[in-house]
Design an enzyme around this catalytic site. Structure first.
Site, mmCIF file in Angstrom:
data_model
loop_
_atom_site.group_PDB
_atom_site.id
_atom_site.type_symbol
_atom_site.label_atom_id
_atom_site.label_comp_id
_atom_site.label_asym_id
_atom_site.label_seq_id
_atom_site.Cartn_x
_atom_site.Cartn_y
_atom_site.Cartn_z
ATOM 1 N N GLU A 127 33.255 6.712 13.080
ATOM 2 C CA GLU A 127 33.167 6.617 11.625
ATOM 3 C C GLU A 127 33.763 5.297 11.166
ATOM 4 O O GLU A 127 34.811 4.872 11.665
ATOM 5 C CB GLU A 127 33.909 7.780 10.969
ATOM 6 C CG GLU A 127 33.819 7.794 9.447
ATOM 7 C CD GLU A 127 34.490 9.019 8.838
ATOM 8 O OE1 GLU A 127 35.038 8.873 7.727
ATOM 9 O OE2 GLU A 127 34.465 10.101 9.458
ATOM 10 N N ARG A 176 31.674 18.671 1.214
ATOM 11 C CA ARG A 176 31.811 18.455 2.649
ATOM 12 C C ARG A 176 30.584 18.866 3.480
ATOM 13 O O ARG A 176 30.549 18.614 4.672
ATOM 14 C CB ARG A 176 33.046 19.204 3.157
ATOM 15 C CG ARG A 176 34.343 18.651 2.586
ATOM 16 C CD ARG A 176 35.564 19.470 3.023
ATOM 17 N NE ARG A 176 35.777 19.463 4.462
ATOM 18 C CZ ARG A 176 36.351 18.475 5.138
ATOM 19 N NH1 ARG A 176 36.762 17.381 4.484
ATOM 20 N NH2 ARG A 176 36.512 18.555 6.444
ATOM 21 N N GLU A 190 35.820 9.433 16.119
ATOM 22 C CA GLU A 190 35.853 10.771 15.521
ATOM 23 C C GLU A 190 36.181 11.830 16.571
ATOM 24 O O GLU A 190 36.504 11.512 17.714
ATOM 25 C CB GLU A 190 34.513 11.074 14.830
ATOM 26 C CG GLU A 190 34.546 10.896 13.311
ATOM 27 C CD GLU A 190 35.509 11.856 12.629
ATOM 28 O OE1 GLU A 190 35.904 12.871 13.241
ATOM 29 O OE2 GLU A 190 35.896 11.570 11.482
ATOM 30 N N GLU A 209 35.378 16.311 -3.467
ATOM 31 C CA GLU A 209 34.721 16.034 -2.191
ATOM 32 C C GLU A 209 33.814 17.209 -1.810
ATOM 33 O O GLU A 209 34.276 18.341 -1.681
ATOM 34 C CB GLU A 209 35.771 15.821 -1.092
ATOM 35 C CG GLU A 209 35.180 15.589 0.284
ATOM 36 C CD GLU A 209 36.234 15.572 1.381
ATOM 37 O OE1 GLU A 209 36.191 14.656 2.219
ATOM 38 O OE2 GLU A 209 37.098 16.478 1.418
ATOM 39 N N ARG A 220 40.547 22.157 4.033
ATOM 40 C CA ARG A 220 39.411 21.465 4.629
ATOM 41 C C ARG A 220 38.345 22.419 5.178
ATOM 42 O O ARG A 220 37.275 21.973 5.598
ATOM 43 C CB ARG A 220 39.879 20.526 5.751
ATOM 44 C CG ARG A 220 40.649 19.316 5.230
ATOM 45 C CD ARG A 220 41.134 18.419 6.358
ATOM 46 N NE ARG A 220 41.953 17.325 5.850
ATOM 47 C CZ ARG A 220 41.491 16.129 5.491
ATOM 48 N NH1 ARG A 220 40.200 15.881 5.583
ATOM 49 N NH2 ARG A 220 42.297 15.198 5.047
ATOM 50 N N GLU A 243 29.410 9.685 9.486
ATOM 51 C CA GLU A 243 29.722 9.702 10.918
ATOM 52 C C GLU A 243 28.445 9.466 11.721
ATOM 53 O O GLU A 243 27.337 9.742 11.259
ATOM 54 C CB GLU A 243 30.329 11.051 11.298
ATOM 55 C CG GLU A 243 31.648 11.334 10.585
ATOM 56 C CD GLU A 243 32.110 12.770 10.725
ATOM 57 O OE1 GLU A 243 33.322 13.018 10.570
ATOM 58 O OE2 GLU A 243 31.262 13.659 10.975
ATOM 59 N N HIS A 252 30.593 13.345 4.173
ATOM 60 C CA HIS A 252 31.351 13.860 3.038
ATOM 61 C C HIS A 252 31.097 12.955 1.833
ATOM 62 O O HIS A 252 31.127 11.730 1.952
ATOM 63 C CB HIS A 252 32.843 13.900 3.351
ATOM 64 C CG HIS A 252 33.179 14.795 4.505
ATOM 65 N ND1 HIS A 252 34.375 14.733 5.193
ATOM 66 C CD2 HIS A 252 32.470 15.786 5.106
ATOM 67 C CE1 HIS A 252 34.393 15.635 6.150
ATOM 68 N NE2 HIS A 252 33.240 16.282 6.125
ATOM 69 N N ASP A 306 0.842 -1.193 0.000
ATOM 70 C CA ASP A 306 0.000 0.000 0.000
ATOM 71 C C ASP A 306 0.883 1.251 0.000
ATOM 72 O O ASP A 306 1.407 1.644 1.035
ATOM 73 C CB ASP A 306 -0.911 -0.029 1.231
ATOM 74 C CG ASP A 306 -1.763 1.226 1.363
ATOM 75 O OD1 ASP A 306 -1.779 2.049 0.425
ATOM 76 O OD2 ASP A 306 -2.403 1.388 2.424
ATOM 77 N N GLU A 342 31.291 9.168 3.375
ATOM 78 C CA GLU A 342 31.874 8.989 4.713
ATOM 79 C C GLU A 342 30.823 9.404 5.738
ATOM 80 O O GLU A 342 30.595 10.593 5.939
ATOM 81 C CB GLU A 342 33.136 9.836 4.877
ATOM 82 C CG GLU A 342 34.204 9.583 3.813
ATOM 83 C CD GLU A 342 35.314 10.624 3.849
ATOM 84 O OE1 GLU A 342 35.478 11.297 4.896
ATOM 85 O OE2 GLU A 342 36.001 10.789 2.829
#
Length: 454
Positions: free
Chosen positions: A206, A345, A199, A343, A326, A144, A255, A63, A142
């Protein structure tokens, strides 16, 4: 992800034969047919193994009107079509002479066509569009998560399970034992695990699994979240992928590392290009930068998501890119050659991975189609820049809350093209409702600061 010995060229009949052999060897009695709703929440219906042939033929009906974002009551019949490559025996179900297995499924209409409200199908459409340009998509996410203690009734508390820090070993990292059991379960289900660690925040962890094609990566992300929660519960703990469960410490991210391949070669790599990146890579970055506000409501889908995207906790909140920095929203890890990747982030693990990966890939593809050039990269620490310096460099900010993000999504032709009208409209309605619920609620902070004072 499967426990099968297959390649892309393996005929479906051979895959099914392998599945039947495993079912016999492992004494599988029950099959869980899994799919996800609009938000990425895993659902399943369980059938006896004797129904396997009907299952494979897509005869399992449910359903759709009872599933978030699916069908109205007058068009509620939907069917599950299992992806045979996702077959896996559930390691925690195995007993002497008994076990259970699962398939991840796509959702179809009664006539066998793909149901446009199934977000797994949204990602399939993006993959097909990339294929029209000769590209295959590789994704390495990735995710976490936090481990919290539970109370006497099994409900989650906000008390973290350990006091460890980044990469800290036992005995301080008492979550190591939980991660080990998660690792064993994932490995038994066909995952290749690349790293497991504590982490930055207390109680935060992670476990990284190997990159894969976009659909497999989304399937693995969905499976990973389910396995993490299931194993944590066996330890009396609650695992959460909520992006910011505790104020004042780092939140949890997802990420997204992505590469496009053409003719077996990484289309982002050019040994003669600046930073050894191809024009395709630069256009992909340009597409991300140009569209990020249009899709951040998909990669960061909760009210709580925007409490992570604030300065001071390593999560990017400013729209910039860099070859290594970063603190930038978009980063290019140092690996080159076949491992060259972009990447993003900002995404967090509460996102529906099928929608998140579709949005990122479609944004990059949009940049490639329009031959976009990204703005200059930023190699300074954006987190510690003054507002004046950011203005000087033309660095914009991500939306500050879910309301702003959903408004950008609603005003985006790119988002509607990527999602299709059904998912686009249902998702916006769902998230507007979520924001209104949050806006109308009276929160603890308000009581603490106002009730006695006024």
């Amino acid at each position: 992800m499967s426990q099968l010995a297959i390649t892309e060229a393996t005929p479906q009949t051979d895959v099914l034969s392998q599945i039947k052999d495993i079912i016999s060897q492992k004494h599988v009695e029950l099959l869980h047919l899994q799919f996800i709703d609009l938000e990425g929440t895993l659902k399943h219906v369980t059938v006896p193994v004797e129904k396997l042939d009907d299952v494979v033929e897509g005869k399992s009906m449910f359903d759709g009107s009872s599933v978030v974002g699916f069908s109205p009551i007058n068009k509620s019949d939907l069917y599950l079509q299992p992806d045979l490559q996702t077959f896996a025996v559930l390691p925690w179900s195995v007993e002497e002479g008994y076990s259970e297995a699962r398939f991840l499924c796509s959702v179809t209409n009664p006539d066998g066509t793909l149901f446009e409200g199934d977000t797994r199908n949204v990602l399939k459409n993006t993959i097909a569009k990339a294929a029209d340009h000769g590209y295959t998509i590789s994704v390495g996410p990735e995710l976490e998560f936090f481990l919290f203690k539970t109370d006497e009734e099994g409900n989650p508390t906000v008390q973290v399970h350990d006091n460890g820090g980044y990469f800290e070993p036992s005995p301080k990292d008492i979550g190591e034992r939980v991660r080990l059991e998660i690792y064993r379960a994932l490995k038994a289900m066909g995952f290749t695990i690349e790293a497991s660690h504590h982490e930055v925040a207390e109680g935060q962890h992670e476990i990284n699994f190997k990159y894969a094609d976009a659909l497999t990566a989304a399937d693995r992300s969905t499976t990973y979240k389910w396995v993490v929660k299931t194993v944590a519960a066996k330890f009396g703990l609650h695992a959460t992928f909520m992006p910011k469960p505790v104020a004042g410490i780092n939140g949890s991210g997802m990420h997204v590392n992505m590469s496009f391949f053409k003719d077996g070669e990484n289309a982002f790599f050019d040994p003669q290009g600046e930073d050894a990146l191809s024009e395709t890579a630069y256009s992909f970055i340009g597409g991300l930068m140009d569209n990020i506000k249009n899709f951040v409501a998909l990669t960061n889908p909760l009210v709580n998501s925007y409490k992570r995207l604030v300065p001071g906790y390593e999560a990017p909140c400013y729209i910039a890119w860099s070859a290594s920095n970063r603190s930038a929203l978009v980063r290019i890890p140092s690996t080159r050659g076949m491992g060259t990747r972009v990447e993003l982030r900002c995404p967090d693990p509460s996102a529906n991975p099928y929608l998140a990966f579709a949005a990122v890939a479609a944004a990059g593809l949009d940049g490639i189609e329009r031959s976009l050039k990204p703005v200059d990269s930023v190699n300074e620490d954006i987190f510690h820049m003054t507002e004046e310096r950011r203005a000087e460099l033309g660095i914009d900010s991500l939306p500050g809350d879910l309301k702003e993000a959903v408004e950008a999504l609603q005003n985006s032709d790119f988002a509607k093209r990527t999602l299709g009208s059904h998912v686009y409209e249902e998702y916006i309605a769902l998230k507007k409702g979520e924001w209104d619920s949050y806006r109308l609620a009276v929160h603890g902070w308000e009581l603490e600061n106002y009730q006695a004072k006024f």
